[in-house]
Motif scaffolding. Sequence first.
Motif, short mmCIF file in Angstrom:
data_model
loop_
_atom_site.label_atom_id
_atom_site.label_comp_id
_atom_site.label_asym_id
_atom_site.label_seq_id
_atom_site.Cartn_x
_atom_site.Cartn_y
_atom_site.Cartn_z
N LYS A 4 0.83 -1.20 0.00
CA LYS A 4 0.00 0.00 0.00
C LYS A 4 0.87 1.25 0.00
CE LYS A 4 -3.82 2.16 2.45
NZ LYS A 4 -4.76 2.06 3.57
N ALA A 7 2.27 1.70 -3.43
CA ALA A 7 1.24 2.18 -4.35
C ALA A 7 0.99 3.67 -4.14
CB ALA A 7 -0.06 1.39 -4.15
N ASN A 8 0.93 4.09 -2.89
CA ASN A 8 0.71 5.51 -2.59
C ASN A 8 1.88 6.36 -3.10
OD1 ASN A 8 -1.78 5.14 -1.42
ND2 ASN A 8 -0.98 5.03 0.66
N THR A 10 3.94 5.61 -5.52
CA THR A 10 3.91 5.61 -6.99
C THR A 10 2.84 6.58 -7.49
OG1 THR A 10 4.65 3.32 -7.06
CG2 THR A 10 3.54 4.15 -9.03
N HIS A 11 1.67 6.53 -6.88
CA HIS A 11 0.57 7.43 -7.25
C HIS A 11 1.00 8.89 -7.09
CE1 HIS A 11 -3.60 8.77 -7.69
NE2 HIS A 11 -3.39 9.57 -6.66
N TYR A 12 1.63 9.20 -5.97
CA TYR A 12 2.10 10.55 -5.72
C TYR A 12 3.14 10.96 -6.76
CZ TYR A 12 4.38 14.51 -3.48
OH TYR A 12 4.91 15.74 -3.23
N VAL A 14 3.62 9.79 -9.83
CA VAL A 14 3.00 9.96 -11.15
C VAL A 14 2.24 11.28 -11.20
CG1 VAL A 14 1.25 9.05 -12.72
CG2 VAL A 14 2.89 7.50 -11.66
N GLY A 15 1.48 11.57 -10.16
CA GLY A 15 0.74 12.84 -10.11
C GLY A 15 1.66 14.04 -10.19
#
Length: 57
Positions: A4, A7-8, A10-12, A14-15
Amino acid sequence: MQGKENANATHYGVGKKVRQTIADLGGTMPEHLPTPDKSIRQIARAQEKRLTAKDEQ
């Protein structure tokens, strides 16, 4: 929890890259885009009511 957290992160990441690309290209940031008068949901409901009323005629 490591999955998790990854994933967080990676999400940050990419954003952050997407926002940087928008800025580099001179684009408009999402928070500066105009806000429509009606939401998609409101428009869809109005359309459904209109179609229902038409079918009842």
